[in-house]
Enzyme design. Structure first.
Site, PDB file in Angstrom:
ATOM      1  CD1 TRP A  33      -3.339   0.510   1.015  1.00  0.00           C
ATOM      2  CD2 TRP A  33      -2.059   2.150   1.683  1.00  0.00           C
ATOM      3  NE1 TRP A  33      -4.277   1.596   1.200  1.00  0.00           N
ATOM      4  CE2 TRP A  33      -3.520   2.725   1.596  1.00  0.00           C
ATOM      5  CE3 TRP A  33      -1.411   3.442   1.712  1.00  0.00           C
ATOM      6  CZ2 TRP A  33      -4.109   3.746   1.716  1.00  0.00           C
ATOM      7  CZ3 TRP A  33      -1.661   4.536   2.074  1.00  0.00           C
ATOM      8  CH2 TRP A  33      -3.169   4.847   1.823  1.00  0.00           C
ATOM      9  N   GLY A  65       6.951  -1.018   6.380  1.00  0.00           N
ATOM     10  CA  GLY A  65       7.762   0.031   7.287  1.00  0.00           C
ATOM     11  C   GLY A  65       8.386   0.904   6.473  1.00  0.00           C
ATOM     12  CD  GLU A 124     -17.784   6.514  13.654  1.00  0.00           C
ATOM     13  OE1 GLU A 124     -16.839   7.387  13.812  1.00  0.00           O
ATOM     14  OE2 GLU A 124     -17.919   5.375  13.304  1.00  0.00           O
ATOM     15  CE  LYS A 150     -17.648   4.185   9.780  1.00  0.00           C
ATOM     16  NZ  LYS A 150     -16.824   4.299  11.118  1.00  0.00           N
ATOM     17  CD  GLU A 202     -14.388   5.099   6.997  1.00  0.00           C
ATOM     18  OE1 GLU A 202     -13.233   4.851   6.922  1.00  0.00           O
ATOM     19  OE2 GLU A 202     -14.905   4.868   8.096  1.00  0.00           O
ATOM     20  CE  LYS A 218     -11.116  -2.591  10.584  1.00  0.00           C
ATOM     21  NZ  LYS A 218     -12.220  -1.858  10.933  1.00  0.00           N
TER      22      LYS A 218
HETATM   23  O1  M6R Z   1      -7.761   0.327  14.733  1.00  0.00           O
HETATM   24  P1  M6R Z   1      -8.028   1.940  15.365  1.00  0.00           P
HETATM   25  O2  M6R Z   1      -9.327   1.791  15.988  1.00  0.00           O
HETATM   26  O3  M6R Z   1      -6.888   2.451  15.947  1.00  0.00           O
HETATM   27  O4  M6R Z   1      -8.121   2.656  13.903  1.00  0.00           O
HETATM   28  C1  M6R Z   1      -8.157   3.940  13.842  1.00  0.00           C
HETATM   29  C2  M6R Z   1      -8.708   4.687  12.832  1.00  0.00           C
HETATM   30  O5  M6R Z   1      -8.048   4.500  11.804  1.00  0.00           O
HETATM   31  C3  M6R Z   1     -10.203   3.934  12.120  1.00  0.00           C
HETATM   32  O6  M6R Z   1     -11.265   4.060  13.349  1.00  0.00           O
HETATM   33  C4  M6R Z   1     -10.620   4.680  10.935  1.00  0.00           C
HETATM   34  O7  M6R Z   1     -10.980   5.779  11.061  1.00  0.00           O
HETATM   35  C5  M6R Z   1     -11.753   3.890  10.371  1.00  0.00           C
HETATM   36  N1  M6R Z   1     -11.471   3.641   8.919  1.00  0.00           N
HETATM   37  C6  M6R Z   1     -13.063   4.629  10.615  1.00  0.00           C
HETATM   38  O8  M6R Z   1     -14.265   3.966   9.972  1.00  0.00           O
END
Ligand code: M6R
Length: 663
Positions: free
Chosen positions: A114, A141, A535, A539, A542, A658
């Site tokens: 990625w 990394g 939130e 949603k 994204e 993710k």
């Molecule tokens: O794994 P995490 O909860 O630390 O992730 C945090 C954010 O990257 C995550 O919540 C992101 O905003 C999601 N894609 C939201 O749906």
């Protein structure tokens, strides 16, 4: 152009038979624009055993597909030489390439890349090779000092770089150290030991972060992995071993896992493995049982993981509170905090930190903890908190909230907070994650694997846990037993109430259809539901890629009202609570400017909205503490159905991953 590379084991690279296609690969990369590529949020899978490696490597990559990637590749040791297939694009394209030119062998590594900068092309896809072409390396990394290392290698006569990537420099460095140490004849065990040594020596020179897996054609039953900053897990099988950046890639093959720590280096053969520090000292690691099965990471009958995960919420909400309600004392039981009562009583300030959805959960937590426990609570983006010199007192307790437990910014905030001596706890879903392991204690969500990039069930689990925290701290301060018991009742009612909200799915789907041509969405809420507006907007943007913003309802008149127009619906979260009448005023303001209104409400309030709102979604009544769990769900469904209507890649939205393991 996809790439197929065959490295012949016995000959130096200059003398290998290189096909015309392979030649064009070398030429193409020789002319590539120099750019350090940064590989993060990528997937790693490695295999050593007796089965065919290629199907396992491809299957593992597919299981990590949800994390986001732009290119994929694998290298397998086939009859003493490395065979590589790699290409920009989807794993399906890599699989096609493999079908066209099959690769057989029982040792190999694979990768999904990625790119965060640097080109997305076949050349930059992993694996990368050393100068001899006998060593293949995949890497997550950033090697920060790759330029300096490269210059030194060039000074020593290594002119065989095929790309400008930082990963390739590491491959060359390890390869050189290994080749130098094998100048005299060495037997097979000797080669393994020297390769293991070469990896450690090279990594001691590296500044930066890495999760790596590598194989060498000289040692066809031996694979090495190491980590610093990027997760890596060893899957322990019978007559086979695996490496993966995430255990879900290999859980179909083994549920025995060893989670590596930073600076661990692991060497795995078919029947054994050894873990050492970078200095070469052997280290002991427990073999843990993975909590979930391969079945848990399947979509079942749902068209998307996101929808499956939204529908799992009656159960995940229940699981987040299971065994944690103390009816007798009207409080919560959270032993994982690793704090005794006097310590809990001494907490004078709470900081909640995280990113994205987890941060929004923290914002609800701020209202909850202040209301229930009367403890000053502050929420901060992990990325800001870690670089800010916020004054902290000794009675401050910090919570790092993270579904994955691997988010770089949240991990950075946790480490910074611990460095300064503050007790730092985690609220994580992934039990073996770095945040879970590095915090002083915490609370697990027990939501099961969340595959959809858009966080859904993890959010509502986080809200349950924050309510439990508010209850626990509250009952140690001034929250009465009666009030504590009301909170418990409200929590216990949730699974059924979430079911009832999910029954509104068809209504919400119809709303999504009706507004599929909208130019964007605004979300408004007050108090506990202000973060739900944030939130809901997150949603929406994204997964639909539509413009969306969330605000406290009262902010409308301070500027946002200028945006109101007929093709920009406003979603109001206006349940029957102490601020309903205030919300109603704001709804009227939008109505007066001909903005379409979608209202989420509850109880008797629906009747006040009849003449004003274009759409009314009536939710079950609940205490305002837990209402955000019920208001979040329809907004997840709204975003989901809109995205599906618009034909978006719901589970793998563009440009997103993710787990964000870069800062
Ligand atoms: O794994 P995490 O909860 O630390 O992730 C945090 C954010 O990257 C995550 O919540 C992101 O905003 C999601 N894609 C939201 O749906």
């Amino acid at each position: 152009m996809a790439i197929t590379i065959t490295f012949l084991q016995q000959l130096p690279l200059a003398a290998t038979r290189v096909t015309r296609r392979q030649q064009s690969f070398y030429l193409a990369i020789a002319g590539d624009t120099p750019a350090a590529t940064v590989q993060n949020m990528c997937g790693i899978v490695g295999y050593v055993g007796r089965a065919q490696a290629t199907p396992i490597l491809l299957d593992g990559l597919r299981r990590l597909e949800y994390r986001g990637y732009d290119s994929a590749g694998l290298a397998v040791v086939q009859r003493g030489r490395l065979e590589t297939r790699k290409c920009a694009g989807r794993i399906a394209a890599l699989a096609k390439l493999v079908r066209k030119e099959p690769v057989s062998g029982s040792l190999g590594v694979s990768h999904t890349r990625w790119a965060t900068h640097g080109k997305v092309n076949d050349q930059n896809a992993h694996p990368h090779f050393d100068a001899s072409g006998k060593l293949a390396l995949v890497h997550n990394g950033v090697i920060e000092n790759y330029q300096a290392l490269k210059e030194e290698l060039i000074r020593d006569g290594d002119t065989n770089f095929r790309s400008e990537t930082d990963t390739e420099v590491l491959a060359h460095l390890i390869g050189k150290l290994y080749d130098d140490s094998c100048a005299s004849t060495v037997d097979a065990p000797g080669k393994k030991a020297r390769l293991f040594d070469a990896v450690r020596t090279a990594l001691r020179q590296v500044i930066g972060t890495y999760g790596i897996a590598l194989v060498h054609a000289d040692v066809p039953d031996f694979m090495i992995g190491a980590r610093r900053g990027s997760p890596l897990v060893l899957g322990v099988g019978k007559g086979e071993n695996f490496l993966a950046s995430d255990v879900s890639a290999i859980v179909a093959y083994t549920r025995d896992a060893v989670y590596l720590n930073d600076f661990d280096v692991v060497a795995a053969g078919t029947d054994k493995f050894e873990i050492t520090s970078l200095a070469g000292d052997s280290t002991e690691h427990p073999v843990s049982k993975v909590e979930f099965t391969a079945e848990d990471v399947r979509k079942g009958d749902f068209p998307h993981y996101m929808l499956k995960e939204i529908f799992e919420q009656p159960n995940t909400v229940r699981d987040a509170m299971r065994g944690r309600l103390n009816h007798e004392e009207c409080t919560a039981r959270l032993g994982g905090l690793n704090m005794v009562a006097p310590q809990l009583r001494d907490v004078g300030r709470i900081v909640l930190t995280g990113c994205g959805t987890a941060l929004h959960a923290g914002r609800v937590g701020e209202y909850l903890i202040e209301r229930l426990a009367n403890i000053p609570t502050e929420v901060d983006y992990a990325s800001e908190f870690r670089h800010r010199n916020t004054p902290m007192t000794s009675e401050t307790l910090v919570f790092a909230i993270s579904q994955s437990g691997e988010t770089a910014d949240t991990l950075g905030a946790l480490r910074e907070s611990r460095r300064k001596g503050f007790r730092t706890l985690g609220i994580c879903n992934n039990v073996a994650s770095t945040i879970a392991r590095e915090s002083d204690g915490g609370v697990y969500m027990h939501a099961g694997p969340e595959i959809g990039v858009a966080a859904t069930k993890s959010f509502t689990s986080q809200l349950v846990i924050l309510t439990l925290l508010g209850l626990l701290f509250g009952r140690m301060r001034n929250l009465s037993a009666a009030e504590g018991s009301r909170v418990i009742e409200a929590l216990e009612a949730l699974p059924q109430q979430v079911e009832a909200v999910l029954d509104l799915n068809d209504q919400i789907k119809a709303i999504a259809k009706k507004y599929a041509n909208a130019n964007g969405f605004l979300f408004f809420g007050r108090q506990f539901n202000y973060p739900i507006a944030l939130e809901g907007a997150l949603k929406m943007k994204e997964i639909t890629y539509l413009f969306a913003e969330g605000h406290p309802s009262a902010e409308l008149k301070h500027g946002i009202i200028a945006l109101i127009r007929s093709d920009l619906p406003s979603v109001f979260i206006a349940p029957d609570d102490s601020v309903f009448s205030k919300n109603l005023n704001n709804i009227e303001q939008v109505k007066a400017r001909k903005g379409p209104i979608i209202a989420l409400t509850s109880g008797n309030c629906a009747k006040h909205l009849k003449e004003i709102a274009n759409e009314i979604v009536v939710l079950p009544e609940a205490l305002d503490y837990v209402m955000p769990i019920l208001t979040a769900v329809p907004l997840q469904l709204l975003a989901y159905h809109l995205a599906a209507q618009l034909g978006r890649d719901v589970d793998k939205p563009r440009n997103l991953a993710k787990s964000v393991t870069v800062e």
